[in-house]
Design a protein around this motif. Structure first.
Motif, PDB file in Angstrom:
ATOM      1  N   ALA A  19       0.825  -1.210   0.000  1.00  0.00           N
ATOM      2  CA  ALA A  19       0.000   0.000   0.000  1.00  0.00           C
ATOM      3  C   ALA A  19       0.858   1.259   0.000  1.00  0.00           C
ATOM      4  O   ALA A  19       0.588   2.201  -0.748  1.00  0.00           O
ATOM      5  N   GLY A  20       1.889   1.285   0.831  1.00  0.00           N
ATOM      6  CA  GLY A  20       2.773   2.444   0.871  1.00  0.00           C
ATOM      7  C   GLY A  20       3.451   2.687  -0.460  1.00  0.00           C
ATOM      8  O   GLY A  20       3.542   3.826  -0.942  1.00  0.00           O
ATOM      9  N   LYS A  25       3.778   5.955  -5.413  1.00  0.00           N
ATOM     10  CA  LYS A  25       3.901   5.966  -6.869  1.00  0.00           C
ATOM     11  C   LYS A  25       2.756   6.721  -7.526  1.00  0.00           C
ATOM     12  O   LYS A  25       2.913   7.281  -8.599  1.00  0.00           O
ATOM     13  N   ALA A  26       1.594   6.733  -6.878  1.00  0.00           N
ATOM     14  CA  ALA A  26       0.403   7.349  -7.459  1.00  0.00           C
ATOM     15  C   ALA A  26       0.317   8.851  -7.217  1.00  0.00           C
ATOM     16  O   ALA A  26      -0.405   9.548  -7.927  1.00  0.00           O
ATOM     17  N   LEU A  31       5.757   9.341   2.984  1.00  0.00           N
ATOM     18  CA  LEU A  31       5.276   8.235   3.793  1.00  0.00           C
ATOM     19  C   LEU A  31       5.831   8.395   5.194  1.00  0.00           C
ATOM     20  O   LEU A  31       7.039   8.508   5.384  1.00  0.00           O
ATOM     21  N   GLU A  32       4.942   8.441   6.181  1.00  0.00           N
ATOM     22  CA  GLU A  32       5.344   8.516   7.581  1.00  0.00           C
ATOM     23  C   GLU A  32       5.668   7.101   8.066  1.00  0.00           C
ATOM     24  O   GLU A  32       5.275   6.125   7.429  1.00  0.00           O
ATOM     25  N   THR A  63      -5.359  12.188  -1.083  1.00  0.00           N
ATOM     26  CA  THR A  63      -6.548  11.452  -1.518  1.00  0.00           C
ATOM     27  C   THR A  63      -6.188  10.440  -2.601  1.00  0.00           C
ATOM     28  O   THR A  63      -6.605   9.274  -2.546  1.00  0.00           O
ATOM     29  N   ALA A  64      -5.403  10.874  -3.577  1.00  0.00           N
ATOM     30  CA  ALA A  64      -4.977   9.964  -4.645  1.00  0.00           C
ATOM     31  C   ALA A  64      -4.118   8.825  -4.093  1.00  0.00           C
ATOM     32  O   ALA A  64      -4.270   7.665  -4.496  1.00  0.00           O
TER      33      ALA A  64
END
Length: 104
Positions: A19-20, A25-26, A31-32, A63-64
């Motif tokens: 998921a991260g 990539k999106a 990322l925390e 959101t993305a």
């Protein structure tokens, strides 16, 4: 202006990494550190560890990232919940820095 935060709770560490990666990539997010939750009745879950994935950035980018991360995590083991905080308070920002993965 404070950065938005996207929070995605997933089943297991593998789903968290997937998921991260997908979220970063999106969208243009950071990322925390991951956090873990040990549920009270792990035997009732398909994976006995819940991991929280946290993204920071603008509301639209977060959101993305959360949408891409949710899709990726669902392909692995699933998502427990998700939430986007557009303008977190300072106390919330402090809590976001906590993580339980480096503690035994």
């Amino acid at each position: 202006m404070a950065q938005a935060v996207g929070i995605l709770e997933v089943y297991g560490l593998v789903a968290a990494f997937v998921a991260g990666d997908a979220g970063c990539k999106a969208a243009n997010v950071t990322l925390e550190p991951f956090d873990r939750n040990k549920p009270g009745h792990p035997e009732t879950l398909k994976v006995p560890l819940l991991v929280v994935v946290k993204f920071r950035g603008s509301v639209s980018e977060v959101t993305a990232a959360v949408e891409a991360a949710e899709k990726a995590a669902n392909a692995v083991s699933g998502v427990v919940c998700k939430y986007i905080i557009p303008n977190p308070e300072e106390g919330t920002n402090k809590m976001l820095r906590l993580n339980g993965l480096d503690k035994s």
